[in-house]
Design a protein around this motif. Structure first.
Motif, PDB file in Angstrom:
ATOM      1  N   ILE A  89       6.035  -2.673  -9.838  1.00  0.00           N
ATOM      2  CA  ILE A  89       4.680  -1.966  -9.756  1.00  0.00           C
ATOM      3  C   ILE A  89       3.743  -1.648 -11.591  1.00  0.00           C
ATOM      4  CG2 ILE A  89       3.698   0.295  -8.550  1.00  0.00           C
ATOM      5  CD1 ILE A  89       6.017   0.627  -7.280  1.00  0.00           C
ATOM      6  N   VAL A  90       2.280  -2.832 -10.757  1.00  0.00           N
ATOM      7  CA  VAL A  90       1.845  -2.901 -12.232  1.00  0.00           C
ATOM      8  C   VAL A  90       0.931  -1.950 -11.704  1.00  0.00           C
ATOM      9  CG1 VAL A  90       0.679  -4.705 -13.280  1.00  0.00           C
ATOM     10  CG2 VAL A  90       3.340  -4.412 -11.634  1.00  0.00           C
ATOM     11  N   ARG A  91       0.187  -0.944 -13.177  1.00  0.00           N
ATOM     12  CA  ARG A  91      -0.991  -0.804 -13.347  1.00  0.00           C
ATOM     13  C   ARG A  91      -2.573  -0.892 -13.574  1.00  0.00           C
ATOM     14  NH1 ARG A  91      -0.556   4.219 -17.820  1.00  0.00           N
ATOM     15  NH2 ARG A  91      -2.523   4.345 -16.742  1.00  0.00           N
ATOM     16  N   LYS A  92      -3.468  -0.788 -12.095  1.00  0.00           N
ATOM     17  CA  LYS A  92      -4.467  -1.504 -12.536  1.00  0.00           C
ATOM     18  C   LYS A  92      -4.985  -2.280 -13.024  1.00  0.00           C
ATOM     19  CE  LYS A  92      -8.977  -0.585  -9.955  1.00  0.00           C
ATOM     20  NZ  LYS A  92      -9.706  -1.731 -11.046  1.00  0.00           N
ATOM     21  N   GLY A  93      -5.048  -2.077 -14.745  1.00  0.00           N
ATOM     22  CA  GLY A  93      -5.977  -2.291 -15.773  1.00  0.00           C
ATOM     23  C   GLY A  93      -4.632  -3.718 -16.165  1.00  0.00           C
ATOM     24  N   ILE A  94      -3.276  -4.223 -15.751  1.00  0.00           N
ATOM     25  CA  ILE A  94      -2.854  -5.854 -16.354  1.00  0.00           C
ATOM     26  C   ILE A  94      -2.957  -6.022 -15.084  1.00  0.00           C
ATOM     27  CG2 ILE A  94      -0.479  -6.059 -16.324  1.00  0.00           C
ATOM     28  CD1 ILE A  94       0.572  -3.139 -17.517  1.00  0.00           C
ATOM     29  N   HIS A  95      -2.819  -5.850 -13.662  1.00  0.00           N
ATOM     30  CA  HIS A  95      -3.696  -6.324 -12.622  1.00  0.00           C
ATOM     31  C   HIS A  95      -4.644  -6.864 -12.826  1.00  0.00           C
ATOM     32  CE1 HIS A  95      -5.316  -7.470  -8.653  1.00  0.00           C
ATOM     33  NE2 HIS A  95      -4.170  -7.812  -8.165  1.00  0.00           N
ATOM     34  N   ASP A  96      -6.016  -6.344 -13.037  1.00  0.00           N
ATOM     35  CA  ASP A  96      -7.379  -6.711 -13.224  1.00  0.00           C
ATOM     36  C   ASP A  96      -7.426  -8.217 -14.169  1.00  0.00           C
ATOM     37  OD1 ASP A  96      -7.701  -5.409 -10.781  1.00  0.00           O
ATOM     38  OD2 ASP A  96      -8.774  -4.223 -12.482  1.00  0.00           O
ATOM     39  N   ALA A  97      -6.684  -7.720 -15.274  1.00  0.00           N
ATOM     40  CA  ALA A  97      -6.599  -8.636 -16.103  1.00  0.00           C
ATOM     41  C   ALA A  97      -6.339 -10.032 -16.410  1.00  0.00           C
ATOM     42  CB  ALA A  97      -6.162  -8.341 -17.545  1.00  0.00           C
ATOM     43  N   PHE A  98      -5.901 -10.037 -14.863  1.00  0.00           N
ATOM     44  CA  PHE A  98      -5.178 -11.619 -14.748  1.00  0.00           C
ATOM     45  C   PHE A  98      -6.642 -12.114 -13.777  1.00  0.00           C
ATOM     46  CE2 PHE A  98      -1.356  -9.817 -15.636  1.00  0.00           C
ATOM     47  CZ  PHE A  98      -0.774 -11.453 -16.321  1.00  0.00           C
ATOM     48  N   PRO A 135      10.082  10.361  -5.756  1.00  0.00           N
ATOM     49  CA  PRO A 135       9.728   9.036  -5.251  1.00  0.00           C
ATOM     50  C   PRO A 135      10.437   7.983  -6.681  1.00  0.00           C
ATOM     51  CG  PRO A 135       7.967  10.402  -4.176  1.00  0.00           C
ATOM     52  CD  PRO A 135       8.969  11.011  -5.454  1.00  0.00           C
ATOM     53  N   PHE A 136       9.840   8.413  -7.872  1.00  0.00           N
ATOM     54  CA  PHE A 136      10.329   7.890  -9.812  1.00  0.00           C
ATOM     55  C   PHE A 136      10.429   8.809 -10.144  1.00  0.00           C
ATOM     56  CE2 PHE A 136       7.663   4.649  -6.547  1.00  0.00           C
ATOM     57  CZ  PHE A 136       8.143   3.802  -6.426  1.00  0.00           C
ATOM     58  N   ALA A 137      11.641   8.515 -10.993  1.00  0.00           N
ATOM     59  CA  ALA A 137      12.020   9.284 -12.156  1.00  0.00           C
ATOM     60  C   ALA A 137      10.964   9.189 -13.105  1.00  0.00           C
ATOM     61  CB  ALA A 137      12.570   8.283 -12.927  1.00  0.00           C
ATOM     62  N   ALA A 138       9.325   8.741 -13.179  1.00  0.00           N
ATOM     63  CA  ALA A 138       8.368   8.781 -13.528  1.00  0.00           C
ATOM     64  C   ALA A 138       7.440  10.194 -13.492  1.00  0.00           C
ATOM     65  CB  ALA A 138       7.529   7.399 -13.686  1.00  0.00           C
ATOM     66  N   GLU A 139       7.503  10.778 -12.335  1.00  0.00           N
ATOM     67  CA  GLU A 139       7.100  11.626 -11.825  1.00  0.00           C
ATOM     68  C   GLU A 139       8.035  12.711 -11.757  1.00  0.00           C
ATOM     69  OE1 GLU A 139       6.759  14.137  -7.260  1.00  0.00           O
ATOM     70  OE2 GLU A 139       6.028  12.066  -7.513  1.00  0.00           O
ATOM     71  N   ARG A 140       9.354  12.541 -11.828  1.00  0.00           N
ATOM     72  CA  ARG A 140      10.314  13.873 -12.798  1.00  0.00           C
ATOM     73  C   ARG A 140       9.929  14.285 -14.379  1.00  0.00           C
ATOM     74  NH1 ARG A 140      16.177  15.374 -10.795  1.00  0.00           N
ATOM     75  NH2 ARG A 140      16.768  16.175 -13.265  1.00  0.00           N
ATOM     76  N   TYR A 141       9.793  13.214 -14.245  1.00  0.00           N
ATOM     77  CA  TYR A 141       9.416  13.630 -15.507  1.00  0.00           C
ATOM     78  C   TYR A 141       8.152  13.157 -16.466  1.00  0.00           C
ATOM     79  CZ  TYR A 141      14.734  12.307 -16.376  1.00  0.00           C
ATOM     80  OH  TYR A 141      16.030  12.746 -15.735  1.00  0.00           O
ATOM     81  N   GLY A 142       7.342  12.883 -15.762  1.00  0.00           N
ATOM     82  CA  GLY A 142       6.153  13.483 -16.005  1.00  0.00           C
ATOM     83  C   GLY A 142       5.273  12.432 -16.950  1.00  0.00           C
ATOM     84  N   SER A 144       0.621  -1.607  -0.406  1.00  0.00           N
ATOM     85  CA  SER A 144      -0.044   0.136  -0.209  1.00  0.00           C
ATOM     86  C   SER A 144       0.981   1.679   0.159  1.00  0.00           C
ATOM     87  CB  SER A 144      -0.792   0.106   0.894  1.00  0.00           C
ATOM     88  OG  SER A 144      -1.997  -1.545   1.526  1.00  0.00           O
ATOM     89  N   ARG A 145       1.783   1.490   0.761  1.00  0.00           N
ATOM     90  CA  ARG A 145       2.997   2.506   0.905  1.00  0.00           C
ATOM     91  C   ARG A 145       3.360   2.537  -0.599  1.00  0.00           C
ATOM     92  NH1 ARG A 145       5.451   3.406   6.399  1.00  0.00           N
ATOM     93  NH2 ARG A 145       6.429   4.882   4.895  1.00  0.00           N
ATOM     94  N   LEU A 146       3.879   1.581  -1.103  1.00  0.00           N
ATOM     95  CA  LEU A 146       4.248   2.092  -2.712  1.00  0.00           C
ATOM     96  C   LEU A 146       3.330   1.818  -3.413  1.00  0.00           C
ATOM     97  CD1 LEU A 146       7.089  -1.812  -2.324  1.00  0.00           C
ATOM     98  CD2 LEU A 146       7.305   0.591  -2.231  1.00  0.00           C
ATOM     99  N   ALA A 147       2.440   1.797  -3.540  1.00  0.00           N
ATOM    100  CA  ALA A 147       1.281   1.818  -4.208  1.00  0.00           C
ATOM    101  C   ALA A 147       1.221   3.067  -4.675  1.00  0.00           C
ATOM    102  CB  ALA A 147      -0.071   1.109  -3.931  1.00  0.00           C
ATOM    103  N   ASP A 148       0.947   4.455  -3.097  1.00  0.00           N
ATOM    104  CA  ASP A 148       0.816   5.523  -2.598  1.00  0.00           C
ATOM    105  C   ASP A 148       1.826   6.611  -3.369  1.00  0.00           C
ATOM    106  OD1 ASP A 148      -1.779   5.271  -1.167  1.00  0.00           O
ATOM    107  OD2 ASP A 148      -0.455   4.996   0.531  1.00  0.00           O
ATOM    108  N   LEU A 149       3.388   6.016  -3.089  1.00  0.00           N
ATOM    109  CA  LEU A 149       4.525   6.852  -4.092  1.00  0.00           C
ATOM    110  C   LEU A 149       4.203   6.727  -5.455  1.00  0.00           C
ATOM    111  CD1 LEU A 149       7.174   5.604  -1.743  1.00  0.00           C
ATOM    112  CD2 LEU A 149       6.393   7.884  -1.647  1.00  0.00           C
ATOM    113  N   ALA A 150       3.654   5.180  -5.537  1.00  0.00           N
ATOM    114  CA  ALA A 150       3.223   5.657  -7.277  1.00  0.00           C
ATOM    115  C   ALA A 150       2.670   6.437  -8.396  1.00  0.00           C
ATOM    116  CB  ALA A 150       3.516   4.389  -7.972  1.00  0.00           C
ATOM    117  N   PRO A 151       3.577   7.136  -9.509  1.00  0.00           N
ATOM    118  CA  PRO A 151       1.667   7.484 -10.341  1.00  0.00           C
ATOM    119  C   PRO A 151       0.876   6.874 -10.342  1.00  0.00           C
ATOM    120  CG  PRO A 151       3.791   7.183 -11.589  1.00  0.00           C
ATOM    121  CD  PRO A 151       4.291   6.465  -9.748  1.00  0.00           C
ATOM    122  N   ALA A 152      -0.413   7.713 -10.472  1.00  0.00           N
ATOM    123  CA  ALA A 152      -0.966   7.845 -11.635  1.00  0.00           C
ATOM    124  C   ALA A 152      -1.989   5.813 -10.512  1.00  0.00           C
ATOM    125  CB  ALA A 152      -1.168   6.719 -13.126  1.00  0.00           C
ATOM    126  N   ASP A 153      -2.273   5.025 -11.298  1.00  0.00           N
ATOM    127  CA  ASP A 153      -2.952   3.782 -10.743  1.00  0.00           C
ATOM    128  C   ASP A 153      -2.272   2.768 -11.205  1.00  0.00           C
ATOM    129  OD1 ASP A 153      -2.234   3.850 -13.444  1.00  0.00           O
ATOM    130  OD2 ASP A 153      -4.536   2.358 -13.878  1.00  0.00           O
TER     131      ASP A 153
END
Length: 450
Positions: free
Chosen positions: A304-313, A274-281, A103-112
């Protein structure tokens, strides 16, 4: 009971009686064992040799001790956890800390980017992400999407998947044909156009368009994923050109290709976020992590995986396993305790923000090394930097090794070397005075290797 003929455990730990048995990774073993570089203790910004000599850590060990060394809250958390729950499997069972950390890592990561799959290293994280990508297309009925795209000079660990998509020649050439169905984007570095750049170079964003050519060659219906480091680290700190990552995202979206960011190095504050993804948008479909998640204290990695990828399984009978993948030590209790404590230190001491604040001072300081003997280029972004040295004719890597020897034995600093490139990546707790000290010691070693 200890006798005169039997050294105490502390002595045995600090002074090995024999160097022969340990086959050291990524090390010239014969040269090392002629003049060892031994470490027996650490604290905050420093290592200490068995003799008690102080070594300034200019590399956060191996890009991983972002909070510094032997931080009391992290040590205490590991000790408590070892005394409470040493191990439980996460196949069909679990323990609370794995869920708390996810949960902590998901909160740090961007978007979904909301779901976390744990492993034990960056290498395992890369192979895990690649397997998830192929399996994702498979469960959606697109089984022809099996091709993987990496990048020249990329580093994604040492598993067969990671070295297949990776692009560092020496990591690949000894190990056969590797995994089939892999292609590579061109490297983003060009010294003629980018030399002595602070941050992201203006030249090179167009290199992402090479992905269009790869799609044209193989067809999008065969391509599962593209994996890149937002900043290529192990190859010598190659920041992404302006607009490059955005363009990759656009092309991947256009053709239904998953985009994976390997953030094993860039995660947890190294680039001031937290992640370069945030730095670079730019929001990737998966983020791999390791190293800084526990500040190097206990091995851990993950995806860390986006919700749509996880849910596909998440279809089929509820009693059935959705993904046939995992490791004995996925989400190990000690690693989870260390990671949660590390995240607390990062938050409470605002270390990610600290890295962002120190970046201009850091980059100004490293650029003062321009003009030293054999310095061909310097690059920096976040709290990272690299200095390319001219190789000794006929002996690539030898000048870099001379720098390594001098830096440890004479200058009293730990540097990381990639061939003839010096990499500087200090813990995020570094002070402004210590930034100056890092540059002074590095300069002394460059001059000694001239």
């Amino acid at each position: 009971m200890t006798t005169a003929a039997s050294p105490s455990p502390a002595v045995r730990a600090e002074v090995p009686n024999d160097l022969a048995a340990f086959w050291m990774p990524f090390t010239p073993n014969r040269a090392f064992k002629k003049r060892p570089r031994l470490i027996s203790r650490s604290k905050d910004m420093h290592y200490f040799t068995p003799e008690g000599r102080e070594i300034l850590d200019g590399s956060a060990a191996l890009w991983c001790c972002n909070a510094g060394h032997n931080r009391a809250p992290i040590v205490a958390a590991i000790q408590r956890q070892a005394a409470e729950l040493d191990f439980t499997p996460t196949f069909q069972f679990a323990h609370p800390l794995a869920f708390q950390l996810s949960s902590r890592l998901a909160d740090l990561a961007p978007a979904d980017l909301d779901h976390v799959f744990f492993c034990n290293s960056g290498s395992e994280a890369a192979d895990t992400a690649l397997k998830i990508a192929i399996a994702y297309h498979n469960v959606r009925g697109h089984g022809s999407r099996q091709r993987l795209i990496g990048r020249e000079r990329g580093y994604h660990g040492v598993g067969f998947g990671g070295i297949s998509v990776g692009g560092m020649v020496n990591n690949r050439k000894f190990f056969g044909s590797l995994i089939a169905g892999v292609d590579h984007l061109p490297a983003t570095y060009n010294r003629e156009h980018q030399a002595f750049t602070k941050g992201e170079p203006e030249w090179g964003g167009h290199l992402a368009d090479a992905l269009e050519g790869i799609v044209g060659l193989h067809d999008a219906s065969t391509i599962a994923a593209v994996i890149v480091e937002p900043m290529a680290g192990s190859t010598g700190v190659l920041p992404p050109p302006a607009g490059y990552l955005n363009r990759l995202r656009e092309i991947c979206d256009k053709y239904g290709i998953l985009l994976i960011f390997d953030e094993v190095i860039t995660g947890f504050g190294r680039l001031g976020a937290p992640f370069a993804a945030e730095r670079y948008g730019v929001v990737p479909d998966m983020i791999t992590f390791a190293k800084g998640v526990t500040s190097g204290t206990v091995p851990m990695g993950g995806v860390i995986v986006r919700k749509g990828i996880h849910d596909a399984f998440m279809h089929g009978p509820e009693h059935a396993i959705e993904l046939f993948h995992g490791y004995t030590y996925s989400g190990h209790p000690l690693a989870c305790a260390a990671a949660l404590a590390s995240l607390d230190v990062y938050r409470d001491e605002r270390l990610f923000e600290r890295a962002k604040t120190l970046e201009p001072r850091w980059c100004d300081a490293i650029m003062t090394l321009k003009g030293l003997p054999n310095v061909l280029d310097i690059r920096c972004v976040g709290l990272t930097g690299a200095i390319d040295l001219a190789p000794i004719a006929g002996s690539p890597g030898l000048r870099g090794y001379h720098v390594l020897e001098h830096s440890f034995h004479e200058a009293g600093i730990m540097l990381r070397l990639s061939g003839d490139t010096i990499e500087l990546t200090p813990p995020l707790i570094i002070s402004e005075n210590q930034i100056g000290e890092v540059m002074e010691k590095t300069a002394a070693s460059i001059k000694a290797a001239a």
